[in-house]
Design an enzyme around this catalytic site. Structure first.
Site, mmCIF file in Angstrom:
data_model
loop_
_atom_site.group_PDB
_atom_site.id
_atom_site.type_symbol
_atom_site.label_atom_id
_atom_site.label_comp_id
_atom_site.label_asym_id
_atom_site.label_seq_id
_atom_site.Cartn_x
_atom_site.Cartn_y
_atom_site.Cartn_z
ATOM 1 N N LYS A 1 -3.823 11.851 6.159
ATOM 2 C CA LYS A 1 -4.542 11.054 7.148
ATOM 3 C C LYS A 1 -5.572 11.900 7.895
ATOM 4 C CE LYS A 1 -2.295 7.980 9.587
ATOM 5 N NZ LYS A 1 -1.426 7.340 10.609
ATOM 6 N N GLU B 1 0.756 21.816 4.029
ATOM 7 C CA GLU B 1 1.209 21.895 2.642
ATOM 8 C C GLU B 1 0.260 21.134 1.712
ATOM 9 O OE1 GLU B 1 5.027 21.406 5.207
ATOM 10 O OE2 GLU B 1 2.975 20.638 5.181
ATOM 11 N N GLY C 1 3.838 7.269 8.337
ATOM 12 C CA GLY C 1 3.834 7.881 7.013
ATOM 13 C C GLY C 1 4.878 7.323 6.079
ATOM 14 N N ARG C 2 6.109 7.200 6.557
ATOM 15 C CA ARG C 2 7.200 6.731 5.694
ATOM 16 C C ARG C 2 7.123 5.234 5.422
ATOM 17 N NH1 ARG C 2 8.557 8.378 10.574
ATOM 18 N NH2 ARG C 2 9.694 7.063 12.046
ATOM 19 N N GLU D 1 14.554 9.802 9.138
ATOM 20 C CA GLU D 1 13.446 10.152 10.015
ATOM 21 C C GLU D 1 13.240 9.071 11.070
ATOM 22 O OE1 GLU D 1 9.937 12.656 8.630
ATOM 23 O OE2 GLU D 1 8.999 10.682 8.804
ATOM 24 N N HIS E 1 30.337 10.002 -12.093
ATOM 25 C CA HIS E 1 30.799 11.273 -12.672
ATOM 26 C C HIS E 1 30.353 12.447 -11.815
ATOM 27 C CE1 HIS E 1 32.246 9.479 -16.458
ATOM 28 N NE2 HIS E 1 31.303 8.578 -16.217
ATOM 29 N N LYS F 1 7.357 22.737 12.123
ATOM 30 C CA LYS F 1 5.956 23.002 11.767
ATOM 31 C C LYS F 1 5.346 24.051 12.691
ATOM 32 C CE LYS F 1 4.672 18.454 9.886
ATOM 33 N NZ LYS F 1 3.766 17.305 10.088
#
Length: 588
Positions: A213, A219, A273-274, A360, A391, A516
């Site tokens: 954005k 990153e 964001g999510r 979050e 399993h 951060k």
């Protein structure tokens, strides 16, 4: 001034606390024997069927939860969200991911302005660009059509789109539209992820989508610069504008990076964001891979649940019921985790996306008014597709900790297989487990049953299953783009319901910021030590020791990783390898 009231101070909350004892005295074996109760504990919408009869709850429990919803003003809060009021109070923002999939003629306001036309303007731009791209009219620097896309983003710019992409890959209609194309995602700043994301790709036929954005996410921008160098090393600096596009609102930085601002696609502050998979963040790369019509079906599916959530009575409202039951399990029965168990390999990336969406959103320790909470919020979400999970970690769920489970099944397989001579089809075999596991958790197996089966006495404690372990079942008719959108929206709204009940802000994420900030300090130290030989200073003894140990092996670590990356990427000639290595140094 008196502190704002907390939901746990209400009579409705205390009534549920008082109700816990009665529920704990009743085993699910007995609750499941009541056919009328089981019939009542269902809800259905457009062929999606929810059965929550295996929850540790009675009709009285549900009534009390609905009264809690009323005390929490759930209906009012939902309406405020849909009306664009700034319910994300810590950031002074509306929460309008529902506008991203609303019909073109809908009216959803933020700051008094209908945002739907602006949303559709971006979608129309994506549609036009994706059609140009997919037709072969958009060519790269050497005149070749682009068939590979690498989407660079992290967190919500990665997990949601990856979930949808993974689910669409084996849908017959979507797969047909994606023939001859590749879509990959690059999120981790680890150079191993870079190497994997571009392995066997040719820069000549690859388009990179940079999703940020602000165009400052550390990153993402390091990965973007890395792929930019990959393109330049092969095709020259002029190739960037043909091989890189952006999803961002910071057109100034987009242009400075070398991307044509005309090839930047916007989204808005009222999209968390999510919650952004239905924005250009997800719609652009998915449209490049599958075509806009497929993605529009996904958006329409999400919109259908938006309408169901907004307009249906709470008694039959799937996201509301799921949210209330999660509050019951977490805050009253004391279960801190939830297992998400899709019996469809196509949904293998659902749990990782819901981990972020849920943890979050609702991992908060204060109310929306800033008052410390005397109760736990949020859940520890995890999961794997069945039957893989059976399993792996089902042992703990059956005989260890009590973990409420979401079982998600699909009536019609995306890829049906029936082998001649087999008792059932492959999908029937899978779904046999979907139907059996919830009952195994609910009923368990008693010592008396084991005695009747002549189980040796010394094995009876080991083979006893206490049962009384809650779950719910969500059965989808198919798993096309439309149903994938519905599933996404169900979980988004379920998580919002939990936050609305607890009285927290599910739409900010300040907990992400501290790490951060500290990482920025470490980054400065690494740069100073690498480039100027500065000693490690300003950290505690433990961190200083770790940093010194890490810095001590710099030459071998750096050179080996660059060479490995170069070999994995494209078998670079020696002159290009040197340029790539120098490029990496400049970015760190």
């Amino acid at each position: 001034m008196a502190s704002p009231a907390l939901i746990c101070d209400t009579e409705q909350w205390k009534a549920l606390q008082g109700h816990v004892g009665a529920i704990q005295k009743t085993h699910l074996r007995d609750l499941m024997a009541d056919a009328d109760r089981c019939k009542a504990m269902t809800a259905e919408f457009e062929g999606i069927f929810l059965d929550y009869s295996r929850q540790q709850a009675t009709g009285e429990t549900i009534d009390k939860l609905l009264k809690l919803a009323e005390a929490a003003k759930l209906k009012e809060k939902i309406e405020k969200m849909f009306k664009g009021e700034k319910i994300n109070s810590t950031e002074n923002r509306s929460v309008l991911h529902v506008a991203l999939r609303a019909p073109r003629d809908a009216v959803i306001n933020s700051d008094g302005v209908n945002v739907v036309p602006e949303v559709w303007s971006v979608k129309d731009k994506i549609k036009q660009f994706s059609e140009t791209f997919r037709s072969g009219s958009w060519v790269g620097a050497t005149g070749k059509a682009l068939t590979n896309v690498v989407s660079v983003g992290i967190g919500g710019s990665f997990l949601g789109p990856l979930f949808v992409h993974t689910a669409l890959q084996t849908d017959p209609e979507a797969a047909e539209c994606a023939k001859g194309r590749q879509l990959r995602f690059l999120a981790n700043v680890d150079p191993v992820d870079v190497a994997r994301s571009i392995k066997d790709l040719d820069p000549e036929t690859t388009l990179v989508v940079v999703v940020s954005k602000t165009f400052t996410t550390a990153e993402t921008m390091l990965n973007a610069r890395t792929l930019k160098e990959w393109i330049i090393s092969s095709l020259g600096p002029q190739a960037v504008s043909k091989h890189m596009i952006a999803v961002s609102t910071n057109l100034k930085l987009v242009k400075e990076f070398g991307i044509d601002p005309n090839n930047a696609f916007a989204f808005w502050d009222w999209v968390g964001g999510r919650y952004s998979v239905c924005s250009a963040v997800g719609v652009l790369p998915l449209s490049l891979q599958y075509g806009f019509p497929i993605v529009q079906k996904f958006l329409e599916g999400a919109s259908s649940i938006d309408n169901h959530f907004y307009s249906s009575s709470f008694e039959k409202n799937i996201p509301v019921l799921l949210g209330l039951l999660s509050v019951w399990n977490v805050s009253f029965l004391g279960y801190p985790a939830r297992a998400i168990l899709p019996y469809s390999q196509a949904l293998e990336k659902l749990a990782p996306h819901i981990q972020q969406l849920s943890m979050e959103s609702n991992g908060k320790g204060v109310s929306i008014d800033g008052v410390p909470l005397p109760l736990e919020t949020g859940e520890i979400d995890f999961g794997e597709p069945g039957t893989n999970g059976q399993h792996s970690f089902y042992q703990l769920i059956h005989q260890g900790r009590v973990i409420p489970c979401d079982f998600i099944g699909v009536v019609k397989s995306q890829q049906p297989v029936y082998l001649k001579g087999e008792t059932v089809s492959n999908h029937d075999e899978l779904m046999s487990n979907f139907f059996a596991q919830p009952d195994a958790l609910a009923y368990g197996k008693t010592p008396e049953q084991l005695h009747s089966e002549k189980v040796p006495e010394h094995l009876i404690p080991h083979k006893t299953f206490k049962g009384n372990r809650p779950s719910l079942s969500l059965l989808l008719p198919t798993l096309s783009a439309y149903e994938i959108g519905q599933l996404l929206s169900i979980y988004e709204h379920r998580i919002a319901v939990q936050g609305f009940i607890w009285g927290i802000n599910s739409f900010d994420q300040w907990g992400v910021e501290l790490g951060k900030s500290l990482a920025s300090q470490v980054r400065k130290q690494l740069h100073g030590s690498r480039m100027e030989g500065k000693p490690v200073e300003g950290f505690n003894h433990s961190t200083s020791s770790l940093l010194e140990r890490y810095l001590a092996v710099r030459p071998l670590c750096y050179m080996s990783s660059f060479r490995i990356l170069a070999v994995m990427v494209n078998q670079y000639p020696k002159d290009n390898l040197e340029a790539l290595t120098l490029g990496f140094y400049s970015f760190l």
